[in-house]
Every structure is written in structure tokens, then in C-alpha cells.
Enzyme design. Structure first.
Site, PDB file in Angstrom:
ATOM      1  N   ASP A   8       4.292  -7.366  13.740  1.00 12.63           N
ATOM      2  CA  ASP A   8       4.379  -6.293  12.762  1.00 12.63           C
ATOM      3  C   ASP A   8       5.601  -5.444  13.082  1.00 12.63           C
ATOM      4  O   ASP A   8       5.773  -5.007  14.229  1.00 12.63           O
ATOM      5  CB  ASP A   8       3.121  -5.426  12.797  1.00 12.63           C
ATOM      6  CG  ASP A   8       1.881  -6.175  12.314  1.00 12.63           C
ATOM      7  OD1 ASP A   8       2.044  -7.310  11.823  1.00 12.63           O
ATOM      8  OD2 ASP A   8       0.777  -5.625  12.426  1.00 12.63           O
ATOM      9  N   ASP A 129      -7.189  -6.292   2.113  1.00 14.43           N
ATOM     10  CA  ASP A 129      -7.501  -5.421   3.234  1.00 14.43           C
ATOM     11  C   ASP A 129      -8.607  -4.474   2.797  1.00 14.43           C
ATOM     12  O   ASP A 129      -8.479  -3.802   1.759  1.00 14.43           O
ATOM     13  CB  ASP A 129      -6.262  -4.627   3.659  1.00 14.43           C
ATOM     14  CG  ASP A 129      -5.053  -5.530   3.857  1.00 14.43           C
ATOM     15  OD1 ASP A 129      -5.228  -6.607   4.455  1.00 14.43           O
ATOM     16  OD2 ASP A 129      -3.956  -5.163   3.408  1.00 14.43           O
TER      17      ASP A 129
END
Length: 241
Positions: A8, A129
Site C-alpha cells: 500500500d 470494503d
């Protein structure tokens, strides 16, 4: 089942968040390319990369860094974060990414998702998500009010073949994945499901494998040393064989 180590990117660095909170960003590795090469040497064939700044801004921020990693790491790379237009989809796929992940767009612009799937088929994935089963958007900063299963079924109807499911409460916690949530999703749709969030050990990988999932993303556990990537890849290969 495939293992996808995660990188990330926040402000050009490899970081991990706790439950999607940007204020908790912790630098966990140095150069993204060197990190990717390390994962490849341990047997990984896929890499999961997210432009965290792009997810929040709604447009690519670390585009060049991610594509440079995809081009030189010698791995298949799926990338997400701020992909909200066909031009961005094309830039990533033509630039070396193997698959792009559409997140907030799946909630706010399903026609865009449909256009991308029609053009690129299995090279398009959708990230769902969720917080307490409700899908979140805009870099996890807003709830959509839609049940994650409902979103998944809509994406299945559009033709999406890959769904990356993250329980935000589990992300970055190393407390184990939400097996019940993932099993429910896997049974509800025909899409290939990739689990994300909470993976902490080899036992978690085995439990995910037992659900019949397509893939599992591992992040913080790899950087913290609680999950041996080489062992995880070997176990999945052994079971599949």
C-alpha cells in the site's frame, strides 16, 4: 488459492493502516520495488498494490511508482486506488498492470464498471470494503448504506469475475479474517473471491483455503513476520496439487 502480498502506497512509501484509518499509517518497508522483488523471491506470482492517496483523492497519485513496480518486478500486479475513469483503467492496463480494482466506482457509477468489464473482461476486479456488512467508499471514509452482498450481486450481474472483499474492522489488525463474511459472499455469487483483512498466520491461510476462495491478500502479517510467505505459497500449492 493464490497468495497476494500487499504493498500500500502513501506519500510514496510502503505503509499499513489500522482499520483503514489514514492517521495510523505506519511505514513498513523501504523501496516498493525492492519489497516486490523480495516477495517474488519467496514464491509469490501476484502482487496487490493500492494507491492510498489516490483512493482518497479520487484520482491516481502514485501512478508512476506503481507502474514502475509492475513493469520491473516480474510479477502479475493488481492495482487499486482512485481508478474512476476509463482513461485511468487503460493507462494502468497498458502500462503493465495485469488487473485493476474498481472500488468506489462500483457503488457510484456501475455503468463505468460495466464499460470497463465489457472492454477488459477478467482484467477488471471490484473491491468491496465493508464495515459491519455495509459497503464503504471514498477511501473507506464514507458508508454507502448498501449491504455488501447486494453490491456483489449487482457486480456479478454486470459481468465482474473478481471481487476483493475487505472487512475494514479486520484490516491491519492481524486478528484473523472474517471467515463468516467471506463464506457468505463466496456462496452468494459465482465470482472469484479474494479475501483481504486480518490475515495473521498460516492457519488463517488454511482456513481461507478451506472456504474455497480464489485468493488471499496478506499485508501487515508479512511485514511483522507472523506469516511466512514462502510457507503460505507452498501450502496452497500443495493443497491445490
Amino acid at each position: 488459492m493464490i497468495i497476494l502480498p500487499a504493498i500500500d502506497i502513501h506519500e510514496g512509501r510502503c505503509v499499513r493502516l489500522f482499520q483503514g484509518d489514514y492517521s495510523t499509517a505506519e511505514v513498513v518497508a523501504g523501496d516498493p520495488l525492492e519489497t516486490a522483488e523480495g516477495f517474488r523471491e519467496q514464491g509469490a506470482h501476484w502482487l496487490h498494490m493500492v494507491d492510498l492517496d489516490g483512493a482518497k483523492a479520487g484520482r491516481p497519485i502514485n501512478h508512476e511508482l506503481i507502474l514502475n513496480t509492475a513493469e520491473t518486478a516480474g510479477m502479475h500486479v493488481e492495482v487499486g486506488g482512485g481508478i474512476r475513469s476509463m482513461r485511468t483503467v487503460e493507462d494502468y492496463l497498458m502500462g503493465g498492470a495485469s488487473r485493476v480494482i474498481l472500488g468506489s466506482a462500483a457503488l457510484g457509477d456501475p455503468e463505468f464498471v460495466k464499460e470497463a468489464v465489457c472492454a477488459y473482461g477478467k482484467r477488471i476486479a471490484v473491491g468491496i470494503d465493508a464495515i459491519d456488512g455495509i459497503a464503504a467508499a471514498e477511501g473507506w471514509t464514507k458508508k454507502s448504506g448498501m449491504d455488501y452482498i447486494e453490491v456483489a450481486k449487482r457486480m456479478e450481474g454486470i459481468g465482474v469475475q473478481y471481487i476483493i472483499c475487505t472487512d475494514i474492522h479486520k484490516d491491519g489488525t492481524q486478528s484473523g479474517p472474517n471467515l463468516e463474511m467471506l463464506d457468505k459472499l463466496n456462496r452468494a455469487v459465482s465470482c472469484n473471491i479474494i479475501a483481504s483483512g486480518g490475515v495473521s498466520s498460516l492457519l488463517d491461510i488454511i482456513n481461507l483455503y478451506d472456504l474455497g476462495l480464489y485468493g488471499a491478500i496478506a499485508g501487515k502479517a508479512l511485514y511483522a513476520g507472523t506469516l511466512d510467505l514462502k510457507a503460505a505459497v507452498r501450502v496452497c500449492h500443495k493443497f491445490s496439487g
